[in-house]
Scaffold this motif. Structure first.
Motif, PDB file in Angstrom:
ATOM      1  N   ARG A 227      -3.440   0.690  14.837  1.00 32.77           N
ATOM      2  CA  ARG A 227      -3.450   2.108  14.108  1.00 32.77           C
ATOM      3  C   ARG A 227      -2.171   2.592  14.617  1.00 32.77           C
ATOM      4  NH1 ARG A 227      -7.440   7.322  14.377  1.00 32.77           N
ATOM      5  NH2 ARG A 227      -5.805   8.575  12.743  1.00 32.77           N
ATOM      6  N   PHE A 228      -1.248   3.190  13.736  1.00 28.08           N
ATOM      7  CA  PHE A 228      -0.045   3.643  13.876  1.00 28.08           C
ATOM      8  C   PHE A 228       0.472   4.428  12.864  1.00 28.08           C
ATOM      9  CE2 PHE A 228       0.334  -0.537  12.366  1.00 28.08           C
ATOM     10  CZ  PHE A 228       1.456  -0.407  11.408  1.00 28.08           C
ATOM     11  N   SER A 229       1.568   5.146  13.102  1.00 27.70           N
ATOM     12  CA  SER A 229       2.180   6.088  11.967  1.00 27.70           C
ATOM     13  C   SER A 229       3.451   5.898  11.530  1.00 27.70           C
ATOM     14  CB  SER A 229       2.275   7.666  12.759  1.00 27.70           C
ATOM     15  OG  SER A 229       1.122   8.294  13.001  1.00 27.70           O
ATOM     16  N   ILE A 230       3.577   6.004  10.378  1.00 25.89           N
ATOM     17  CA  ILE A 230       4.942   5.684   9.635  1.00 25.89           C
ATOM     18  C   ILE A 230       5.230   7.112   8.963  1.00 25.89           C
ATOM     19  CG2 ILE A 230       6.304   4.476   8.197  1.00 25.89           C
ATOM     20  CD1 ILE A 230       4.612   1.961   8.782  1.00 25.89           C
ATOM     21  N   ASP A 231       6.305   7.834   9.232  1.00 27.75           N
ATOM     22  CA  ASP A 231       6.565   9.124   8.743  1.00 27.75           C
ATOM     23  C   ASP A 231       5.468   9.900   8.497  1.00 27.75           C
ATOM     24  OD1 ASP A 231       9.332   8.642   8.702  1.00 27.75           O
ATOM     25  OD2 ASP A 231       9.123   8.066   6.480  1.00 27.75           O
ATOM     26  N   GLN A 232       4.806  10.256   7.478  1.00 26.56           N
ATOM     27  CA  GLN A 232       3.744  11.013   7.151  1.00 26.56           C
ATOM     28  C   GLN A 232       2.431  10.161   7.088  1.00 26.56           C
ATOM     29  OE1 GLN A 232       6.091  10.191   4.835  1.00 26.56           O
ATOM     30  NE2 GLN A 232       5.267  10.446   2.808  1.00 26.56           N
ATOM     31  N   TYR A 233       2.505   8.874   7.378  1.00 26.48           N
ATOM     32  CA  TYR A 233       1.477   7.973   6.842  1.00 26.48           C
ATOM     33  C   TYR A 233       0.653   7.478   8.185  1.00 26.48           C
ATOM     34  CZ  TYR A 233       3.888   7.669   2.426  1.00 26.48           C
ATOM     35  OH  TYR A 233       4.389   7.897   1.219  1.00 26.48           O
TER      36      TYR A 233
ATOM     37  N   ALA B 123       0.714  -1.187  -0.083  1.00 27.69           N
ATOM     38  CA  ALA B 123      -0.044  -0.123  -0.060  1.00 27.69           C
ATOM     39  C   ALA B 123       0.960   1.340   0.137  1.00 27.69           C
ATOM     40  CB  ALA B 123      -0.800  -0.002   1.240  1.00 27.69           C
ATOM     41  N   ILE B 124       1.849   1.364   0.821  1.00 24.88           N
ATOM     42  CA  ILE B 124       2.930   2.442   0.735  1.00 24.88           C
ATOM     43  C   ILE B 124       3.387   2.499  -0.406  1.00 24.88           C
ATOM     44  CG2 ILE B 124       4.930   3.495   1.983  1.00 24.88           C
ATOM     45  CD1 ILE B 124       3.885   2.456   4.548  1.00 24.88           C
ATOM     46  N   ALA B 125       3.998   1.492  -1.061  1.00 29.98           N
ATOM     47  CA  ALA B 125       4.679   1.515  -2.314  1.00 29.98           C
ATOM     48  C   ALA B 125       3.783   2.117  -3.476  1.00 29.98           C
ATOM     49  CB  ALA B 125       5.013  -0.053  -2.859  1.00 29.98           C
ATOM     50  N   ALA B 126       2.397   1.589  -3.318  1.00 29.39           N
ATOM     51  CA  ALA B 126       1.355   2.046  -4.258  1.00 29.39           C
ATOM     52  C   ALA B 126       1.286   3.675  -4.247  1.00 29.39           C
ATOM     53  CB  ALA B 126       0.091   1.410  -4.119  1.00 29.39           C
ATOM     54  N   ILE B 127       1.089   4.204  -2.879  1.00 28.68           N
ATOM     55  CA  ILE B 127       1.068   5.724  -2.654  1.00 28.68           C
ATOM     56  C   ILE B 127       2.372   6.456  -3.466  1.00 28.68           C
ATOM     57  CG2 ILE B 127       1.399   7.406  -0.899  1.00 28.68           C
ATOM     58  CD1 ILE B 127      -0.332   5.846   0.781  1.00 28.68           C
ATOM     59  N   GLU B 128       3.382   5.715  -3.179  1.00 28.84           N
ATOM     60  CA  GLU B 128       4.758   6.380  -3.653  1.00 28.84           C
ATOM     61  C   GLU B 128       5.009   6.050  -4.935  1.00 28.84           C
ATOM     62  OE1 GLU B 128       8.118   5.595  -0.702  1.00 28.84           O
ATOM     63  OE2 GLU B 128       7.006   6.600   0.661  1.00 28.84           O
ATOM     64  N   ASN B 129       4.318   5.295  -5.458  1.00 23.33           N
ATOM     65  CA  ASN B 129       4.527   4.797  -7.073  1.00 23.33           C
ATOM     66  C   ASN B 129       5.707   4.269  -7.288  1.00 23.33           C
ATOM     67  OD1 ASN B 129       3.377   4.582  -9.585  1.00 23.33           O
ATOM     68  ND2 ASN B 129       4.116   6.709 -10.210  1.00 23.33           N
TER      69      ASN B 129
ATOM     70  N   ALA C 265      -5.315   0.377   5.425  1.00 25.84           N
ATOM     71  CA  ALA C 265      -5.785   1.879   4.863  1.00 25.84           C
ATOM     72  C   ALA C 265      -4.501   2.667   5.367  1.00 25.84           C
ATOM     73  CB  ALA C 265      -6.963   2.157   5.583  1.00 25.84           C
ATOM     74  N   VAL C 266      -3.925   3.401   4.284  1.00 23.73           N
ATOM     75  CA  VAL C 266      -2.898   4.230   4.712  1.00 23.73           C
ATOM     76  C   VAL C 266      -3.304   5.591   4.131  1.00 23.73           C
ATOM     77  CG1 VAL C 266      -0.359   4.685   4.026  1.00 23.73           C
ATOM     78  CG2 VAL C 266      -1.166   2.124   4.280  1.00 23.73           C
ATOM     79  N   THR C 267      -3.213   6.733   4.879  1.00 20.05           N
ATOM     80  CA  THR C 267      -3.772   7.865   4.798  1.00 20.05           C
ATOM     81  C   THR C 267      -2.220   8.919   4.615  1.00 20.05           C
ATOM     82  OG1 THR C 267      -5.618   7.703   5.561  1.00 20.05           O
ATOM     83  CG2 THR C 267      -5.204  10.002   5.342  1.00 20.05           C
ATOM     84  N   CYS C 268      -2.269   9.717   3.827  1.00 20.10           N
ATOM     85  CA  CYS C 268      -1.135  10.521   3.888  1.00 20.10           C
ATOM     86  C   CYS C 268      -1.667  12.162   3.760  1.00 20.10           C
ATOM     87  CB  CYS C 268      -0.244  10.197   2.695  1.00 20.10           C
ATOM     88  SG  CYS C 268      -0.598  10.511   1.112  1.00 20.10           S
TER      89      CYS C 268
END
Length: 82
Positions: free
Chosen positions: A63-69, A25-31, A79-82
């Motif tokens: 639920r947790f945060s990874i950098d801006q996500y 999911a994070i890879a999809a956000i970052e393309n 679900a990943v929200t940025c």
């Protein structure tokens, strides 16, 4: 992505660990390919513990945060929200 965009993905917990679905999911956000992620999940969370928790309890939700996500993992979805 714009601020407050969310990527939601479902996965089959019998074949895909939640930590892998999260990385995808994070890879999809970052393309980028999953292998080119800037974040190493194990620097933020214990991926084995996440996978074990979600495997033991299909009702679990974290639920947790990874950098801006902002990350939410529920049973068979991420679900990943940025």
């Amino acid at each position: 992505m714009n601020d407050l965009d969310t990527v939601r993905t479902s996965f089959d917990p019998s074949t895909t660990p939640p930590s892998v679905a999260l990385a995808e999911a994070i890879a999809a956000i970052e393309n980028v390919p999953i292998t080119d992620l800037n974040q190493q999940l194990h620097d933020y969370i214990d991926t084995e513990a996440l996978d074990e928790l979600m495997d033991r309890s299909k009702e679990a939700s974290v639920r947790f945060s990874i950098d801006q996500y902002d990350v939410r993992v529920n049973g068979d979805s991420v679900a990943v929200t940025c």
